[in-house]
Write a protein that holds these residues in place. Structure first.
Motif, PDB file in Angstrom:
ATOM      1  N   SER A  62       0.576  -1.045   0.433  1.00  0.00           N
ATOM      2  CA  SER A  62      -0.077   0.213  -0.035  1.00  0.00           C
ATOM      3  C   SER A  62       0.970   1.002   0.092  1.00  0.00           C
ATOM      4  N   TRP A  63      -0.131   2.364  -0.595  1.00  0.00           N
ATOM      5  CA  TRP A  63       1.409   3.485  -0.869  1.00  0.00           C
ATOM      6  C   TRP A  63       1.332   4.275   0.828  1.00  0.00           C
ATOM      7  N   ASP A  64       0.542   3.380   1.872  1.00  0.00           N
ATOM      8  CA  ASP A  64       0.536   3.782   3.548  1.00  0.00           C
ATOM      9  C   ASP A  64       2.356   3.328   4.160  1.00  0.00           C
ATOM     10  N   ASN A  65       2.929   3.391   3.368  1.00  0.00           N
ATOM     11  CA  ASN A  65       4.311   2.868   3.687  1.00  0.00           C
ATOM     12  C   ASN A  65       4.742   0.646   4.171  1.00  0.00           C
ATOM     13  N   THR A  66       3.900   0.718   3.577  1.00  0.00           N
ATOM     14  CA  THR A  66       3.791  -0.680   4.713  1.00  0.00           C
ATOM     15  C   THR A  66       3.454  -2.053   3.585  1.00  0.00           C
ATOM     16  N   LEU A  67       3.067  -3.256   4.294  1.00  0.00           N
ATOM     17  CA  LEU A  67       2.840  -4.460   3.609  1.00  0.00           C
ATOM     18  C   LEU A  67       2.009  -5.141   4.730  1.00  0.00           C
ATOM     19  N   ARG A  68       1.117  -5.484   4.089  1.00  0.00           N
ATOM     20  CA  ARG A  68       0.106  -6.322   4.839  1.00  0.00           C
ATOM     21  C   ARG A  68       0.324  -7.999   4.935  1.00  0.00           C
ATOM     22  N   ILE A  69       0.022  -8.891   5.600  1.00  0.00           N
ATOM     23  CA  ILE A  69      -0.264 -10.409   5.311  1.00  0.00           C
ATOM     24  C   ILE A  69      -1.744 -10.548   5.815  1.00  0.00           C
ATOM     25  N   TRP A  70      -1.745 -11.318   4.972  1.00  0.00           N
ATOM     26  CA  TRP A  70      -3.881 -11.868   5.772  1.00  0.00           C
ATOM     27  C   TRP A  70      -3.399 -12.680   5.605  1.00  0.00           C
ATOM     28  N   ALA A  71      -4.348 -13.502   6.466  1.00  0.00           N
ATOM     29  CA  ALA A  71      -4.753 -15.133   6.361  1.00  0.00           C
ATOM     30  C   ALA A  71      -6.527 -15.470   7.142  1.00  0.00           C
TER      31      ALA A  71
END
Lengths: 443, 357
Positions: free
Chosen positions: B348-357
């Protein structure tokens, strides 16, 4: 003196399309409707009263009702209205989000709405900052001061004009009534927060690198392009198409077991190396392993380096295609003829026809026999055993954190390459003459 | 058809207007032909299919480390590592479980818009405003400066918007803002094939997962999604149904269809054998452009990341939205399912990546 441009001119000056603006504007106009829009009230700010002030939760409730969505989705949508600058917050004006509580917001005047047609000009921003400087020196925030210094430097040639404009606007502002002035100041400040966001914050106007083509103009298509398009359409019309009922009918239902995944299609079976191995075991029993081996070799040729092409092609010919070859594949005469001819000048796709033929052979015949075979049934039985763990979320976290990094892909790849080399050396056709001469020499 | 024909000047009796008229009528005929074979709609076929149960997808990891917008990410085949690239010019290889940053490389440009993991796991490719796509071999030694061994493979005349390795480390496909895409040999840097046909910036590409793996699809600012044959360089099929830029294209797991995400706030599903659009994923309440799409393993679910900071999960067969995933604080630029289908990563453009499960 030349004007320094802020970044290299790549001859693209067009912002990405903001397709959503029309819908947003329509929504915002509806929201401001006297009868059916969001209900506002007044707010007392020190001694002045600001009209048409709304709370966050009223806005979110109105949107949730209008769009028939959940409050969460309504909150997302209204946050975007703030991010684009259609609504601005009165408290905490730098954070462009909509809060589902009694925080206060106002509608932005259409004069300051975002538009596809032009950028917020640097010179306008300079005038705005200069005006604020005149009113109260030292009132600029650090990031604004940095902008101001930068603009002062590169708009230096226009600076007199900018200061003059700023002074004019300042004087005109003074002549307004206090409530109007306060409102206008808020609106202007909100506009610039959106268009020149403080460092490390983002507004929705920020949309990435510029594009080569202007989204506002129509394409100018040359006659050459028309001709190409016409050719393409004629070919497309002639191309055979499949009925929807036939095409859509082939939709698979999801399953989770890896082994069951192999039964979906030959492609799935071959893509999973474990499945491929299992298939190889089956083929060995049937004494028909050469088809798969040929397919694998053809894959390697296709995706290999350009340098290795001739060598690989030769090996493949000797192993699979030459009359009397050790692993001769049984393909029809025509395909064989074409392939052998192509091998005179080997290129990446020279084995395409043969590979497809072999693949179809495997797909139509061997694959289904495999699915019914004891080999497959055996692995199915074995695969169903492990039961699901019932770890609590905390335990899962702990497990994940203490997991070792596993074998690094680079090491795995090196191991695979070594094994491939060994296998190649082992399966290379034995040169009987060399062996015999060695034995002779020993004697 | 003789390709030389197209390069000749105007023939006798031809004018720009007559050509335009012919083009319009051919286009109309193609749509009519496509329509004649449309004997059933996707959601009709899907009526008998069971409804997907409620999904409980939560953020399991937040990857922090980039100092500016994260523009792209890709998973490694080992289902654990991933590479991400950002506006800050950095390319980072992460371990998805432990959040350990295994490698961090600085590119000599900002806006690294494309990155890809090599199938072997031994290298990554990346490119952006520098108009080049470079391949960086990864090493086991974490102290070694990987960026020093960077090798320039693809060279375009405008920014690189997407790149992917083909089935091996040896070939790279790239697409660019200059409207072309190209296939390159990694070792020699040689151009193997170039693909022309888009009339404006190309924003995304995806390689077909089919048996013979010879086609790929691109989507661009000219609102078209084109399918190409890698061997001949020809444009095989073209779909023009979107109303605005196509930001992302992704093949359906079987290879017979693909989905596209666009600035017109819709995602569309195209059937290659029937040669038409078969589904449109849209809702009145979704007004903001979709930047990215990916399918679940079976292809039943479509995850789409939007510019309103959310991810919508669509039921591909029924055409309805199943759920929304909230969490990001700015635009979602990329969603990718892990190779085993058990997790989803979003950048994301919010500078982070997220891992979802």
């Amino acid at each position: 003196m030349t004007i320094r441009t802020a970044r290299p001119d790549r001859v693209q000056h067009f912002r990405p399309r903001m397709h959503c603006l029309k819908k947003l504007e329509a929504m915002v106009v509806e929201m401001q409707d006297q009868k059916s829009g969001v209900k506002g009230s007044e707010q007392k700010l020190n001694v002045t009263t600001i009209p048409h002030v709304l709370t966050g939760k009223d806005i979110i409730a109105w949107i949730a009702n209008k769009m028939k969505t959940t409050p969460e989705e309504a909150q997302t949508f209204s946050t975007m209205l703030v991010a684009y600058g259609y609504i601005y917050p009165l408290q905490n004006h730098k954070k462009l989000v909509m809060c589902n509580d009694s925080s206060l917001y106002r509608f932005q005047t259409p004069y300051f709405w975002p538009t596809q047609k032009w950028f917020a000009e640097d010179s306008d921003y300079a005038i705005y900052l200069a005006k604020r400087n005149i009113r109260k020196k030292g009132m600029l925030e650090p990031y604004e001061q940095a902008h101001y210094n930068h603009l002062h430097e590169w708009l230096n040639h226009k600076w007199d004009f900018i200061v003059m404009q700023a002074t004019e606007q300042y004087k005109a502002g003074k002549e307004r009534k206090k409530p109007d002035r306060v409102v206008f100041d808020c609106q202007e400040r909100a506009y610039w927060i959106v268009n020149k966001p403080p460092r490390r914050t983002h507004s929705a106007i920020d949309c990435g690198p510029e594009r080569l083509i202007d989204p506002n103009t129509d394409e100018k298509i040359t006659f050459d392009q028309y001709r190409r398009q016409n050719m393409f359409y004629q070919q497309a019309i002639m191309r055979s198409k499949v009925k929807s009922s036939v095409s859509l009918g082939a939709v698979d239902l999801p399953t989770k077991m890896r082994v069951e995944r192999w039964s979906f299609s030959l492609f799935e079976l071959l893509s999973d190396l474990r499945g491929r191995d299992d298939f190889k075991i089956f083929l060995k029993k049937e004494f028909s392993g050469e088809n798969l081996a040929f397919w694998e070799a053809a894959e390697e040729l296709k995706w290999g380096t350009a340098a290795s092409m001739t060598a690989k092609a030769e090996t493949i010919f000797k192993t699979f295609l030459a009359p009397g070859a050790p692993r001769w594949i049984n393909i029809d005469g025509r395909t064989m003829g074409l392939t052998v001819k192509g091998l005179d000048h080997p290129h990446r796709y020279v084995l395409e026809a043969a590979q497809t033929h072999v693949f179809l052979l495997m797909k139509k015949d061997t694959f289904f026999r495999y699915l019914k075979s004891p080999v497959y049934k055996d692995i199915q039985k074995k695969a169903l055993n492990p039961e699901a763990h019932n770890f609590s979320p905390a335990q899962l976290e702990q497990n994940a954190n203490s997991r070792s990094p596993g074998i690094h892909p680079i090491i795995l790849w090196q191991q695979e390459e070594e094994e491939k080399a060994k296998a190649a050396a082992a399966s290379a056709p034995v040169d009987v003459k060399a062996m015999m001469s060695k034995i002779d020499r020993k004697k | 058809m003789n390709p030389k024909m197209a390069c000749q000047g105007l023939q006798k009796g031809e004018t720009l207007a007559t050509l335009k008229k012919e083009c319009e009528s051919l286009k109309k005929k193609l749509e009519e032909d496509r329509g004649k074979l449309n004997d059933v709609e996707l959601h009709q076929v899907a009526e008998k299919v069971e409804v997907v149960g409620a999904l409980s997808i939560k953020t399991r990891r937040v990857l922090k480390g980039h100092t500016n917008k994260v523009l792209c990410m890709d998973w490694c085949k080992d289902k654990r590592r991933l590479v991400s690239s950002s506006q800050d010019g950095k390319v980072i290889v992460w371990d998805g479980f432990t959040l350990n940053k295994e490698h961090g490389m600085s590119m000599p440009t900002t806006w690294v818009m494309a990155c890809a993991y090599a199938p072997s796991g031994c290298a990554v490719a990346c490119g952006g405003l520098d108009n080049k796509c470079s391949v960086i071999p990864l090493s086991l030694d974490s102290n070694e400066n990987c960026a020093a061994k960077k090798k320039t493979v693809a060279m375009h005349t405008n920014y690189i918007s997407g790149c992917t390795f083909t089935n091996s480390d040896m070939q790279l496909l790239s697409c660019s803002g200059d409207g072309t895409s190209a296939l390159w040999d990694v070792e020699s840097g040689q151009l193997l094939q170039s693909f022309h046909g888009h009339t404006s910036d190309i924003l995304s590409l995806d390689l077909a997962p089919s048996e013979t793996g010879n086609t790929f699809v691109t989507g661009g600012c000219d609102k078209k999604a084109n399918v190409w044959d890698m061997r001949s360089g020809q444009n095989i099929q073209s779909f023009e149904c979107h109303e605005s830029d196509i930001n992302c294209v992704k093949y359906y797991p079987s290879g017979d269809a693909f989905a596209s995400a666009s600035d017109d706030a819709t995602c569309r599903f195209f059937d290659l054998r029937a040669d038409r659009e078969v589904a449109v994923f849209q809702k009145d309440s979704i007004v903001f452009g979709a930047s990215t799409v990916d399918f679940s393993l079976s292809g039943r679910l479509l995850f789409a990341g939007y510019n309103d900071y959310t991810i919508n999960v669509w039921d591909v067969l029924k055409g309805t939205r199943i759920s929304m995933m909230f969490g990001h604080e700015n635009r979602v630029s990329r969603v990718r399912l892990s190779p085993d289908g058990t997790a989803l990563c979003s950048a994301s453009w919010d500078n982070t990546l997220r891992i979802w499960a």
